[in-house]
Design an enzyme around this catalytic site. Structure first.
Site, PDB file in Angstrom:
ATOM      1  CE  LYS A 189      42.254  40.842  46.714  1.00 23.42           C
ATOM      2  NZ  LYS A 189      42.949  41.398  45.525  1.00 23.42           N
ATOM      3  CD  GLU A 263      26.551  46.628  42.386  1.00 27.80           C
ATOM      4  OE1 GLU A 263      26.279  46.672  41.171  1.00 27.80           O
ATOM      5  OE2 GLU A 263      25.713  46.854  43.271  1.00 27.80           O
ATOM      6  CB  CYS A 298      30.764  48.017  35.536  1.00 32.13           C
ATOM      7  SG  CYS A 298      30.550  49.151  36.885  1.00 32.13           S
ATOM      8  CD  GLU A 400      32.577  44.531  31.781  1.00 33.08           C
ATOM      9  OE1 GLU A 400      33.046  43.636  32.496  1.00 33.08           O
ATOM     10  OE2 GLU A 400      31.878  45.459  32.223  1.00 33.08           O
TER      11      GLU A 400
HETATM   12  P1  NAI Z   1      38.643  40.542  38.802  1.00 30.51           P
HETATM   13  O1  NAI Z   1      37.197  40.342  38.996  1.00 30.51           O
HETATM   14  O2  NAI Z   1      39.461  39.308  38.610  1.00 30.51           O
HETATM   15  O3  NAI Z   1      39.262  41.346  40.031  1.00 30.51           O
HETATM   16  C1  NAI Z   1      38.511  42.153  40.912  1.00 30.51           C
HETATM   17  C2  NAI Z   1      38.946  41.890  42.347  1.00 30.51           C
HETATM   18  O4  NAI Z   1      38.683  40.517  42.665  1.00 30.51           O
HETATM   19  C3  NAI Z   1      40.438  42.096  42.599  1.00 30.51           C
HETATM   20  O5  NAI Z   1      40.615  42.638  43.887  1.00 30.51           O
HETATM   21  C4  NAI Z   1      40.974  40.691  42.538  1.00 30.51           C
HETATM   22  O6  NAI Z   1      42.175  40.523  43.251  1.00 30.51           O
HETATM   23  C5  NAI Z   1      39.856  39.913  43.190  1.00 30.51           C
HETATM   24  N1  NAI Z   1      39.854  38.481  42.864  1.00 30.51           N
HETATM   25  C6  NAI Z   1      40.246  37.887  41.716  1.00 30.51           C
HETATM   26  N2  NAI Z   1      40.111  36.547  41.810  1.00 30.51           N
HETATM   27  C7  NAI Z   1      39.626  36.278  43.055  1.00 30.51           C
HETATM   28  C8  NAI Z   1      39.265  35.086  43.753  1.00 30.51           C
HETATM   29  N3  NAI Z   1      39.403  33.879  43.192  1.00 30.51           N
HETATM   30  N4  NAI Z   1      38.784  35.195  45.009  1.00 30.51           N
HETATM   31  C9  NAI Z   1      38.626  36.406  45.591  1.00 30.51           C
HETATM   32  N5  NAI Z   1      38.963  37.571  44.986  1.00 30.51           N
HETATM   33  C10 NAI Z   1      39.453  37.513  43.725  1.00 30.51           C
HETATM   34  O7  NAI Z   1      38.829  41.533  37.586  1.00 30.51           O
HETATM   35  P2  NAI Z   1      40.172  41.913  36.783  1.00 30.51           P
HETATM   36  O8  NAI Z   1      40.982  40.673  36.571  1.00 30.51           O
HETATM   37  O9  NAI Z   1      40.824  43.059  37.443  1.00 30.51           O
HETATM   38  O10 NAI Z   1      39.574  42.423  35.402  1.00 30.51           O
HETATM   39  C11 NAI Z   1      39.039  41.499  34.461  1.00 30.51           C
HETATM   40  C12 NAI Z   1      37.753  42.011  33.857  1.00 30.51           C
HETATM   41  O11 NAI Z   1      36.792  42.171  34.879  1.00 30.51           O
HETATM   42  C13 NAI Z   1      37.808  43.390  33.207  1.00 30.51           C
HETATM   43  O12 NAI Z   1      38.256  43.326  31.888  1.00 30.51           O
HETATM   44  C14 NAI Z   1      36.380  43.810  33.276  1.00 30.51           C
HETATM   45  O13 NAI Z   1      35.654  43.253  32.224  1.00 30.51           O
HETATM   46  C15 NAI Z   1      35.890  43.222  34.568  1.00 30.51           C
HETATM   47  N6  NAI Z   1      35.902  44.221  35.659  1.00 30.51           N
HETATM   48  C16 NAI Z   1      34.720  44.811  35.999  1.00 30.51           C
HETATM   49  C17 NAI Z   1      34.695  45.796  36.959  1.00 30.51           C
HETATM   50  C18 NAI Z   1      33.429  46.473  37.343  1.00 30.51           C
HETATM   51  O14 NAI Z   1      33.452  47.626  37.714  1.00 30.51           O
HETATM   52  N7  NAI Z   1      32.306  45.788  37.342  1.00 30.51           N
HETATM   53  C19 NAI Z   1      35.919  46.254  37.617  1.00 30.51           C
HETATM   54  C20 NAI Z   1      37.103  45.547  37.217  1.00 30.51           C
HETATM   55  C21 NAI Z   1      37.069  44.575  36.271  1.00 30.51           C
END
Ligand code: NAI
Ligand code: MG
Length: 498
Positions: A189, A263, A298, A400
């Site tokens: 996804k 992660e 991250c 973060e």
């Molecule tokens: P997110 O964790 O909400 O999104 C990441 C993925 O999870 C996307 O594909 C999203 O569609 C999916 N997702 C979201 N809610 C879900 C659910 N209930 N069930 C299954 N999949 C779901 O992160 P977002 O909103 O893009 O960014 C928010 C914060 O997350 C950022 O400000 C940052 O702090 C952190 N982040 C950390 C990352 C890393 O590399 N560890 C990468 C992206 C964001």
């Protein structure tokens, strides 16, 4: 399976071509509902295409395709699967420039410093794991002279991978390459913000892999990711993203008692001792903070602890260096720093900068926004900020930010540095900069992080386990262990010889 896709170096045309489509069972198909959402170029806010808004129905089709393909895929020898994955890597190398441009367009990451680099290292993950097919071996156990006792590694079945937008291609590669080599089939996804480059990768790989082995959906987290995690035929979830979403996924996985790899975020400390090579440490901070990626990493070095005698000089050199980075159109070869990925992230990052200023921290705002009238006025550009005079309790120290914002703090002595560095709910990466062996060794033993480096600040590399402790996640990626421990289960077999 033997076709070759032609290379398309115009990312706008390619985004348009890939619009409104998932890839399920070897074919590009629209969402069952016909629904889509806009994908933008965050430098101009121009709509570059539409993504298919996947929901439960699309999840059902994709998982069914993956489930049907899995026995045949697992029925190939491990080395045969590995060879196909290496061939995928070769083809992705041919498409590297195309993929770099496409990911720059959808994410706003500068082409020269970031997007092309991501595309060029991508194949490495496939070549590395492709060569590890024959390592999927078990053990014989000296249990009893009358029983032949052995273990064997088996694939889990259908793996779901949920990926973010910051390094979408590479993060996906480190999930799907080991999963596939181990004999699983996958459903990915993609992130809402960046659906196209990963869809293109799936299309390229589907020229090599049997239909149904690698499927990809786009869609919103709760509407598409949610049903994917909950689907009864998904046996494993691997996720990179926020702590908040990671916990939602962990709970959903608990309902089915399936394993997860998570992660999550970080607030990675960098400790600079007074005896460190100052210039090397400053370069390490610029690179480690991923300023050229707008800090959207991250592992970003967001808490920089510098021993007092060096602190002032460090801040001076760091700010001078970051100030020289050129912000501009991500697709322009002269640009060092592109944009933040989305309005949501832009608002989040700028609100943190406001918090810091309100608290009375000193904000060194660096580089310069693109000139007015350059067509980039609406873009999500944020000037890099180095904060000083930040309190240990500030939200800037605790949370973060995921933007081009770092804080420099002073300390005296290793004990104080380690106490401050470890005072975080996160534990992803950490670095220490020193010329003293004892200091370095002590720090590597005591830093609470999954990935610790001395006098350097490199990124994930194939062969080295990567992942966090504390709230930074569960499990490891990028290594042989990651494939064996997270994408197979071990079966014990006993043969009675009496
Ligand atoms: P997110 O964790 O909400 O999104 C990441 C993925 O999870 C996307 O594909 C999203 O569609 C999916 N997702 C979201 N809610 C879900 C659910 N209930 N069930 C299954 N999949 C779901 O992160 P977002 O909103 O893009 O960014 C928010 C914060 O997350 C950022 O400000 C940052 O702090 C952190 N982040 C950390 C990352 C890393 O590399 N560890 C990468 C992206 C964001
Ligand atoms: Mg989210």
């Amino acid at each position: 399976m033997s076709e070759t896709l032609s290379i398309n170096l115009d990312p706008r045309l390619l985004a348009n071509e890939l619009s409104s489509l998932h890839l399920i069972n070897g074919a590009l198909v629209p969402a069952t509902s016909g629904e889509t959402f806009d994908v933008i170029y965050p430098a101009t806010l121009e709509v570059i295409g539409k993504a298919a808004a996947g929901d439960r129905d699309d999840v059902v089709s994709a998982v069914a395709a993956a489930k049907a393909a899995q026995p045949g895929w697992a029925g190939l020898s491990a080395r045969e699967r590995g060879k196909l994955i290496v061939e995928c890597g070769r083809r992705l190398t041919e498409h590297a420039e195309e993929l770099g441009r496409l990911v720059a367009l959808e994410t706003g990451k500068a082409l020269r410093t970031e997007s092309r680099v991501e595309a060029s290292v991508l194949a490495d993950a496939f070549v590395f794991y492709g060569g590890l097919g024959s390592e999927l071996k078990g053990e014989t156990v000296p249990f009893s002279p009358t029983m032949m006792t052995l273990t064997q590694r088996e694939p889990i079945g259908v793996v779901a991978a949920i990926i973010p937008w910051n390094v979408p291609m590479m993060l996906m590669a480190y999930k799907i390459a080991p999963a596939l080599v181990a004999g699983n089939t996958v459903v990915v996804k993609s992130a809402e913000e960046a659906p196209f480059a990963v869809l293109r990768i799936c299309q390229i790989m589907n020229q090599v892999l049997p239909a149904g082995v690698f499927n990809i959906l786009s869609g919103m987290g709760p509407e598409c990711g949610g049903p994917l995690v909950a689907h009864p035929d998904v046996g494993k979830v691997t996720f990179t993203g926020s702590v908040e979403t990671g916990k939602i996924i962990y709970r959903a996985a608990a309902e089915k008692l399936i394993p997860v790899t998570l992660e999550l975020g970080g607030k990675s400390p960098m400790i600079v001792m007074a005896d460190a090579d100052l210039d090397k440490a400053v370069d390490g901070a610029v690179g480690g903070m991923r300023f050229t990626r707008q800090g959207q990493s991250c592992t970003a070095a967001t808490r920089i602890y510098v021993e007092e005698p060096l602190r002032e000089a460090f801040v001076e050199k760091l700010t001078a260096k970051v100030n020289k980075l050129k912000m501009g159109d991500p697709l322009d070869e002269a640009t060092d720093i592109g944009t933040i990925v989305s309005q949501q992230q832009y608002e989040r990052v700028t609100s943190f900068i406001e918090i810091g200023k309100k608290e009375g921290a000193t904000a060194h705002e660096l580089s310069a926004l693109p000139q007015a009238g350059s067509g980039l006025d609406k873009g999500f550009f944020v000037r890099p900020v180095v904060f000083t005079n930040v309190s240990d309790e500030s939200r800037l120290t605790r949370e973060e930010i995921f933007g081009p914002v770092t804080c420099v703090y002073g300390f005296n002595g290793l004990e104080e540095a380690l106490r401050l560095a470890n005072d975080s709910v996160y534990g992803l990466a950490a670095t220490i900069w020193t010329r003293d062996l004892k200091t370095a060794m002590t720090a590597t033993q005591r830093l609470q992080a999954g990935f610790v480096q001395v006098n350097q600040n490199l990124v994930v590399m194939p062969g080295l386990s990567y992942g966090g402790i504390k709230q930074s996640g569960l499990g490891r990626e990028a290594s042989l262990e990651a494939m064996l421990e997270h994408f197979t289960h071990k079966k014990t077999v006993i043969i009675n010889m009496t």
